[in-house]
Design a protein around this motif. Sequence first.
Motif, short mmCIF file in Angstrom:
data_model
loop_
_atom_site.label_atom_id
_atom_site.label_comp_id
_atom_site.label_asym_id
_atom_site.label_seq_id
_atom_site.Cartn_x
_atom_site.Cartn_y
_atom_site.Cartn_z
N HIS A 7 32.33 42.00 27.06
CA HIS A 7 32.27 40.93 25.96
C HIS A 7 30.87 40.81 25.49
O HIS A 7 29.89 40.92 26.19
CB HIS A 7 32.82 39.76 26.76
N TRP A 28 35.83 41.82 22.26
CA TRP A 28 36.42 42.19 23.56
C TRP A 28 36.70 43.64 23.62
O TRP A 28 37.14 44.30 22.58
CB TRP A 28 37.58 41.39 23.67
N HIS A 190 41.51 34.99 26.20
CA HIS A 190 40.31 35.25 25.71
C HIS A 190 40.59 35.22 24.13
O HIS A 190 41.42 36.09 23.66
CB HIS A 190 40.13 36.82 26.15
N ASP A 196 36.73 30.82 26.82
CA ASP A 196 38.23 31.26 27.38
C ASP A 196 38.88 29.93 27.69
O ASP A 196 38.34 28.64 27.80
CB ASP A 196 37.88 31.86 28.71
#
Length: 206
Positions: A7, A28, A190, A196
Amino acid sequence: MSARVDHAVVSGTFTLDGETHDVDNNVWVIGDDEQCLVIDAPHDVDAILDVVAGRAVKAIVCTHAHDDHVRVAPALRVATGAPILLHPDDRPLWELTHGGDEEGAELWDVDLSEGMTLTIGGAAVTVIHTPGHAPGAVCLYVHDLGCVFTGDTLFQGGPGATGRSYSDADLIVRSIRSKLFDLPDDTVVHTGHGPDTTIGAERATV
């Protein structure tokens, strides 16, 4: 080797309906030490390649076609040789950034569809079509990692924005309730922007 999630956060702008806003996007990357999938292509190819860290990129998977999620997808494709995957219902949004049928326009390579499965690092990535924020918005569920990548469909605190062209507030709620809320409560969410959350935490917000 088993799959993992890497990330980073990159900064840029989002433009639609004649308005431009500064935004921070999550980058991501799912994969093992050898190969990976990149989810969305916001703002900065070099920043994305830093997260890739020399691995072979098997695909650039777009959660939707707002410009802050696909602006550098063609350049990333050139840099990696990886195909761009997008749900075809998002063609109108894609064309706002990359053009349509005219000569020289950039197009994506593979259509995403409900239930399609991609495999990376031994993990299955399942495509869930969740229209509302955008007509072709998708989420990517990875059962083996206990997570779902929701793009701008679901955030910490509730659904993504629906006040712009090609969005639908009632539809995004139906998508979340009928599809994402079928996932286990401990599934990590995500998001395309911000922190998150979990499916369980968001049940009270939608």
